[in-house]
Design an enzyme around this catalytic site. Structure first.
Site, PDB file in Angstrom:
ATOM      1  N   SER A  23       0.841  -1.210   0.000  1.00 24.42           N
ATOM      2  CA  SER A  23       0.000   0.000   0.000  1.00 24.42           C
ATOM      3  C   SER A  23       0.870   1.252   0.000  1.00 24.42           C
ATOM      4  CB  SER A  23      -0.895   0.009   1.245  1.00 24.42           C
ATOM      5  OG  SER A  23      -1.818  -1.041   1.185  1.00 24.42           O
ATOM      6  N   ARG A  27       1.503   4.303  -3.106  1.00 21.51           N
ATOM      7  CA  ARG A  27       1.322   5.729  -2.795  1.00 21.51           C
ATOM      8  C   ARG A  27       2.628   6.500  -2.962  1.00 21.51           C
ATOM      9  NH1 ARG A  27      -2.368   2.528  -0.418  1.00 21.51           N
ATOM     10  NH2 ARG A  27      -4.354   3.414   0.279  1.00 21.51           N
ATOM     11  N   GLY A  89      -5.790  -3.919  -7.682  1.00 18.82           N
ATOM     12  CA  GLY A  89      -6.949  -3.082  -7.352  1.00 18.82           C
ATOM     13  C   GLY A  89      -6.516  -1.738  -6.808  1.00 18.82           C
ATOM     14  N   ARG A 117     -13.712  -6.605 -11.050  1.00 17.98           N
ATOM     15  CA  ARG A 117     -13.831  -5.938  -9.735  1.00 17.98           C
ATOM     16  C   ARG A 117     -14.544  -4.594  -9.852  1.00 17.98           C
ATOM     17  NH1 ARG A 117      -8.315  -6.591  -6.531  1.00 17.98           N
ATOM     18  NH2 ARG A 117      -9.634  -5.758  -4.865  1.00 17.98           N
ATOM     19  N   SER A 162     -13.381   1.651   2.570  1.00 17.41           N
ATOM     20  CA  SER A 162     -12.298   1.315   1.646  1.00 17.41           C
ATOM     21  C   SER A 162     -11.243   2.402   1.604  1.00 17.41           C
ATOM     22  CB  SER A 162     -12.881   1.110   0.237  1.00 17.41           C
ATOM     23  OG  SER A 162     -11.851   1.183  -0.727  1.00 17.41           O
ATOM     24  N   GLN A 164      -8.889   2.397  -0.488  1.00 22.68           N
ATOM     25  CA  GLN A 164      -8.627   2.703  -1.901  1.00 22.68           C
ATOM     26  C   GLN A 164      -9.532   3.826  -2.370  1.00 22.68           C
ATOM     27  OE1 GLN A 164      -9.096  -1.035  -3.947  1.00 22.68           O
ATOM     28  NE2 GLN A 164      -7.199  -1.872  -3.109  1.00 22.68           N
ATOM     29  N   ASP A 304      -7.059  -7.958   4.644  1.00 19.03           N
ATOM     30  CA  ASP A 304      -6.181  -8.789   3.811  1.00 19.03           C
ATOM     31  C   ASP A 304      -5.620  -9.993   4.574  1.00 19.03           C
ATOM     32  OD1 ASP A 304      -6.564  -7.100   1.684  1.00 19.03           O
ATOM     33  OD2 ASP A 304      -4.764  -5.915   2.065  1.00 19.03           O
ATOM     34  N   ARG A 335     -13.061 -14.300  -1.952  1.00 20.88           N
ATOM     35  CA  ARG A 335     -12.339 -14.989  -0.874  1.00 20.88           C
ATOM     36  C   ARG A 335     -13.252 -15.742   0.084  1.00 20.88           C
ATOM     37  NH1 ARG A 335      -7.541 -10.537   0.095  1.00 20.88           N
ATOM     38  NH2 ARG A 335      -6.407 -11.083  -1.800  1.00 20.88           N
ATOM     39  N   ARG A 377      -3.015 -14.062  -1.943  1.00 24.42           N
ATOM     40  CA  ARG A 377      -3.180 -14.315  -0.500  1.00 24.42           C
ATOM     41  C   ARG A 377      -3.783 -15.693  -0.226  1.00 24.42           C
ATOM     42  NH1 ARG A 377      -1.331  -9.519   1.212  1.00 24.42           N
ATOM     43  NH2 ARG A 377      -2.158  -7.672   0.198  1.00 24.42           N
TER      44      ARG A 377
HETATM   45  C1  S3P Z   1      -5.638  -1.239   0.140  1.00 21.23           C
HETATM   46  C2  S3P Z   1      -6.877  -1.232   0.694  1.00 21.23           C
HETATM   47  C3  S3P Z   1      -7.680  -2.449   0.891  1.00 21.23           C
HETATM   48  C4  S3P Z   1      -6.822  -3.710   0.812  1.00 21.23           C
HETATM   49  C5  S3P Z   1      -5.899  -3.673  -0.369  1.00 21.23           C
HETATM   50  C6  S3P Z   1      -4.957  -2.479  -0.255  1.00 21.23           C
HETATM   51  C7  S3P Z   1      -4.948   0.048  -0.057  1.00 21.23           C
HETATM   52  O1  S3P Z   1      -8.662  -2.525  -0.121  1.00 21.23           O
HETATM   53  O2  S3P Z   1      -7.644  -4.853   0.743  1.00 21.23           O
HETATM   54  O3  S3P Z   1      -5.132  -4.849  -0.436  1.00 21.23           O
HETATM   55  O4  S3P Z   1      -3.723   0.048  -0.332  1.00 21.23           O
HETATM   56  O5  S3P Z   1      -5.599   1.093   0.060  1.00 21.23           O
HETATM   57  P1  S3P Z   1     -10.084  -1.747   0.011  1.00 21.23           P
HETATM   58  O6  S3P Z   1      -9.834  -0.307  -0.039  1.00 21.23           O
HETATM   59  O7  S3P Z   1     -10.873  -2.237  -1.171  1.00 21.23           O
HETATM   60  O8  S3P Z   1     -10.651  -2.209   1.318  1.00 21.23           O
END
Ligand code: S3P
Length: 418
Positions: A23, A27, A89, A117, A162, A164, A304, A335, A377
């Site tokens: 993550s 960023r 994602g 997705r 989320s 993300q 995760d 999952r 995972r």
């Molecule tokens: C992440 C947020 C999570 C996580 C993903 C990484 C991120 O997803 O499951 O592996 O880096 O912001 P969600 O925002 O869909 O919960």
């Protein structure tokens, strides 16, 4: 297709570091591309997901020289081709937010899993801010076409917890007129706001951690050593707890909001896991694990880690339950289904009902043949199950592990060989 075999019965003993946090790595690349000047980033995740984000920001004009990344708004330009985000994602959603702020067309796609997705969760707020976002299935699925431009800030209640989506909206907010506020139902990982602050952005988080307020501001370059990924450490920590005779130490792990919920759950199960330094986690074999209930509001902080925790649940006494696992259905695989199928293949039982996912504990895992369903995972959690099993576990679709942890097998050798 690549296959990986694990035979149980060997304790894990030793000390390792895990790859740079995924993550944070995504960023770091995006913020370095935006920051005016040269940032220095060491220890990025070496997985394919992060390589895709690096290629995407390069296609938009950021340049790389070893650990140095030269960025800045005036350097960035429309990418010359479709951006293929592979399995990522985080990559596709964060880049949608970044690109919404620029007056170009960006087309984002990825592998078969990414193309299933949901993207409405980012497309909707970005549209409200003024970007045009379209995609397959009436704008819900990738490929996504983002035509950015002059954006307005937004006051946005996240409909799903989320990080993300929060991050996509904040990245768009950097280019918007006026303030952007994102309100979360529960605290999600805070890397975007932490890292924006380190770049001098005008960003504030409310005392309860739920609301993030951003005023558009230029970003300063930064220097960062990416800490180790707690989500990767979780596999070794669970293995350390469930394989007889083990003692595993993982150094230099990121410890921060919404990333260490798995440690709380393991402790509640009676595991011998401890923070033995600011960023060092130790796990020792814990023969008397007991199942626990993981509440809905805890899920975002360990989302995760559920595949690995489910494996711990299978060997603990009683049941381990995970409430509100809807988000698990839209990860790299569904999952809920792939955990149930994977556990069944190695000799354990889990089921899903209206109240969540329930893992029946007290099992002696026998091992067996499982498929990753191309989900890194699931593959690694099944390897952990295999380490605790009496027989051999064969994992098909093992190549998925390269999206986040290409060195997993090497680290396993370090821990099982010493
Ligand atoms: C992440 C947020 C999570 C996580 C993903 C990484 C991120 O997803 O499951 O592996 O880096 O912001 P969600 O925002 O869909 O919960």
């Amino acid at each position: 297709m690549t296959t990986f075999s694990v035979t149980g019965g060997r304790p894990l003993r030793g000390r390792i570091t895990v790859p740079g946090d995924k993550s944070i790595s995504h960023r770091a690349l995006i913020l370095a591309a935006l920051a005016e000047g040269t940032s220095i980033v060491r220890g990025l995740s070496d997985g394919d997901d992060v390589a895709r984000t690096r290629a995407a920001v390069e296609a938009m004009g950021a340049t790389f020289d070893g650990d140095k990344i030269a960025g800045g708004r005036s350097r960035l330009h429309e990418p010359g081709d479709v951006l293929d985000m592979g399995n990522s994602g985080t990559g596709i959603r964060l880049l949608a937010g970044l690109c919404a702020g620029f007056p170009w067309l960006t087309v984002l796609t990825g592998d078969a899993s990414i193309r299933r997705r949901p993207m409405s969760r980012v497309a909707e707020p970005l549209r409200v801010m003024g970007a045009k976002v379209d995609g397959r299935d009436e704008g819900r699925l990738p490929p996504l076409a983002v035509r950015g431009g002059s954006l307005q800030g937004i006051d946005y209640d996240l409909p799903v917890p989320s990080a993300q989506v929060k991050s996509a909206v904040l990245l768009a907010g950097l280019s918007a007129a006026g303030e952007t506020v994102v309100r979360q139902p529960v605290v999600t990982r805070a890397h975007t706001e932490e890292m924006l602050r380190a770049c001098g952005a005008d960003v504030e988080t409310s005392d309860d951690g739920l609301d993030v307020r951003l005023r558009p501001s230029p970003l300063e370059p930064f220097e960062l050593d990416v800490p180790g990924d707690p989500s990767q450490a979780a596999f070794w920590i669970v293995a350390g707890c469930i394989v007889p005779g083990s003692e595993v130490i993982v150094d230099d792990v990121y410890i921060g909001p919404a990333r260490t919920g798995f440690l709380d759950v393991l402790r509640r199960m009676g595991a011998d896991v401890e923070l033995v330094g600011a960023r060092t986690i130790r796990a020792r074999y814990s023969p008397d694990l007991e199942g626990t209930g993981v509440r809905a509001e805890e899920i975002a902080g360990l989302v995760d880690e559920i595949p690995a925790l489910a494996v711990a649940g299978a060997v603990a006494a009683g049941y381990t339950g995970f409430a509100d696992v809807a988000e698990l259905r839209v990860k790299e695989s569904d999952r809920v289904d792939t955990i149930i199928e994977g556990l069944a293949a190695v000799g354990a039982t889990a089921r899903y009902d209206d109240e969540g996912l329930h893992v029946r504990g007290g099992e002696t895992l026998r091992g067996g043949n499982v498929h990753s369903h191309w989900d890194h995972r699931i593959a690694m959690a099944m390897a952990v199950a295999g380490l605790a099993a009496a027989g051999t576990t064969v994992i098909d679709g093992w190549e998925a592990v390269a999206t986040s942890y290409p060195g997993f097998e090497g680290d396993l050798e370090v821990l099982c060989g010493s």
